[in-house]
Design a protein around this motif. Structure first.
Motif, PDB file in Angstrom:
ATOM      1  N   SER A  89      -3.627  26.739  -3.705  1.00  0.00           N
ATOM      2  CA  SER A  89      -3.141  26.781  -5.096  1.00  0.00           C
ATOM      3  C   SER A  89      -3.965  25.936  -6.074  1.00  0.00           C
ATOM      4  N   VAL A  90      -4.581  24.830  -5.654  1.00  0.00           N
ATOM      5  CA  VAL A  90      -5.443  23.993  -6.493  1.00  0.00           C
ATOM      6  C   VAL A  90      -4.771  23.672  -7.821  1.00  0.00           C
ATOM      7  N   LEU A  91      -3.627  23.025  -7.754  1.00  0.00           N
ATOM      8  CA  LEU A  91      -2.899  22.632  -8.964  1.00  0.00           C
ATOM      9  C   LEU A  91      -3.492  21.354  -9.542  1.00  0.00           C
ATOM     10  N   PHE A  92      -3.245  21.142 -10.841  1.00  0.00           N
ATOM     11  CA  PHE A  92      -3.642  19.892 -11.468  1.00  0.00           C
ATOM     12  C   PHE A  92      -2.630  18.823 -11.051  1.00  0.00           C
ATOM     13  N   PRO A  93      -3.040  17.806 -10.296  1.00  0.00           N
ATOM     14  CA  PRO A  93      -2.076  16.851  -9.743  1.00  0.00           C
ATOM     15  C   PRO A  93      -1.368  15.997 -10.778  1.00  0.00           C
ATOM     16  N   HIS A  94      -1.989  15.816 -11.955  1.00  0.00           N
ATOM     17  CA  HIS A  94      -1.412  14.966 -12.998  1.00  0.00           C
ATOM     18  C   HIS A  94      -0.494  15.742 -13.938  1.00  0.00           C
ATOM     19  N   MET A  95      -0.316  17.036 -13.683  1.00  0.00           N
ATOM     20  CA  MET A  95       0.521  17.876 -14.543  1.00  0.00           C
ATOM     21  C   MET A  95       1.771  18.313 -13.801  1.00  0.00           C
ATOM     22  N   THR A  96       2.865  18.443 -14.541  1.00  0.00           N
ATOM     23  CA  THR A  96       4.103  18.950 -13.969  1.00  0.00           C
ATOM     24  C   THR A  96       3.961  20.430 -13.644  1.00  0.00           C
ATOM     25  N   VAL A  97       4.956  20.962 -12.952  1.00  0.00           N
ATOM     26  CA  VAL A  97       4.982  22.395 -12.650  1.00  0.00           C
ATOM     27  C   VAL A  97       4.864  23.210 -13.928  1.00  0.00           C
ATOM     28  N   ALA A  98       5.688  22.876 -14.927  1.00  0.00           N
ATOM     29  CA  ALA A  98       5.688  23.631 -16.187  1.00  0.00           C
ATOM     30  C   ALA A  98       4.319  23.583 -16.866  1.00  0.00           C
ATOM     31  N   LYS A  99       3.691  22.406 -16.875  1.00  0.00           N
ATOM     32  CA  LYS A  99       2.390  22.272 -17.546  1.00  0.00           C
ATOM     33  C   LYS A  99       1.284  22.973 -16.775  1.00  0.00           C
ATOM     34  N   ASN A 100       1.390  22.985 -15.444  1.00  0.00           N
ATOM     35  CA  ASN A 100       0.422  23.742 -14.653  1.00  0.00           C
ATOM     36  C   ASN A 100       0.492  25.226 -14.993  1.00  0.00           C
ATOM     37  N   ILE A 101       1.697  25.764 -15.013  1.00  0.00           N
ATOM     38  CA  ILE A 101       1.872  27.194 -15.293  1.00  0.00           C
ATOM     39  C   ILE A 101       1.447  27.519 -16.716  1.00  0.00           C
ATOM     40  N   ALA A 102       1.698  26.583 -17.639  1.00  0.00           N
ATOM     41  CA  ALA A 102       1.424  26.818 -19.057  1.00  0.00           C
ATOM     42  C   ALA A 102      -0.028  26.583 -19.443  1.00  0.00           C
ATOM     43  N   TYR A 103      -0.861  26.175 -18.498  1.00  0.00           N
ATOM     44  CA  TYR A 103      -2.215  25.729 -18.837  1.00  0.00           C
ATOM     45  C   TYR A 103      -3.017  26.784 -19.617  1.00  0.00           C
TER      46      TYR A 103
END
Length: 246
Positions: A89-103
């Protein structure tokens, strides 16, 4: 009349240094198809996938996406219109779930907070994530939950095409089966075109409406799972099926 062929690979070859990774490949993906790509390690599966959003430009030949040649189009705009989901998934670790999806929606609609929030809610619901997870960070999620967030982020701009590179390879078998169920449901619900690379023949046969079998940079067979199963094109495809299909 609109062309039903959303992706076309025309006489594609790829050479790295002195190594030919892909050799004169031709095939088409129609709108709404779920194409799984399977083959031996190093056969060019990921290279082929990355050509669809211009991350790799072929040495020769053309990739046509929605009527546009990747050699002659704005690649930034192209990539923002295509979902891309990879293993882990390579998510941004410093961002919440909502902010990751909203990127990506945030890049495209900075002033439209309601539209961005609606996209987050829509895709969290579709991929089966509870809204209570919005403010969690990736480290607070299971592997399966992280992968769902990655899928939601890939879909958050409602792309016509979703590219997936072994997206379920890093999760356990039970979670993998659940994620397979989810991507089948998402495909049926949205009608999105999916190009899905996997090393697992069972996964390829289960998920795909079409299966593309590769070996040593060449396409060995491109057909429905049922046709591949009943009429393997050659010995390589037959052995792949014999070893792996349950």
């Amino acid at each position: 009349m609109t062309d039903s062929k959303i992706i076309r690979y025309e006489n594609i070859s790829m050479v790295y240094s002195d190594s030919q990774v892909i050799s004169d490949i031709n095939f088409e993906v129609k709108k709404g198809e779920f194409v799984t790509v399977i083959g031996s390690s190093g056969c060019g599966k990921t290279t082929l996938l990355k050509m669809a959003n211009g991350l790799i430009i072929p040495t020769s030949g053309n990739v046509i996406v929605n009527g546009k040649n990747t050699r002659q189009t704005d690649l930034t705009s192209l990539r923002r219109s295509i979902g891309y989901c990879v293993q882990g998934s390579v998510l941004f670790p410093h961002m919440t779930v909502a902010k990751n999806i909203a990127y990506v929606p945030n890049l495209l609609n900075k002033r439209d907070r309601k539209k961005i929030d609606a996209a987050v809610d829509k895709w969290m619901n579709i991929v089966g994530l509870e809204f209570s997870m919005k403010e969690r960070y990736p480290y607070q999620l299971s592997g399966g939950q992280q992968q769902r967030v990655g899928i939601a982020r890939s879909l958050a701009v409602s792309p016509e095409i979703l590219l997936m590179d072994e997206p379920f390879g890093s999760v356990d078998e039970i979670t993998r089966g659940m994620l397979q169920d989810e991507i089948i449901r998402i495909h049926e619900q949205t009608g999105i075109t999916i190009l899905f690379v996997t090393h697992d023949i069972n996964e390829a046969m289960r998920l795909g409406t079409k299966v593309l079998v590769m070996d040593r940079g060449c396409v060995k067979q491109y057909d429905s799972p049922d046709a591949v199963r009943k009429n393997p094109a050659d010995e390589f495809v037959e052995k792949l099926l014999f070893r792996s299909v349950k």
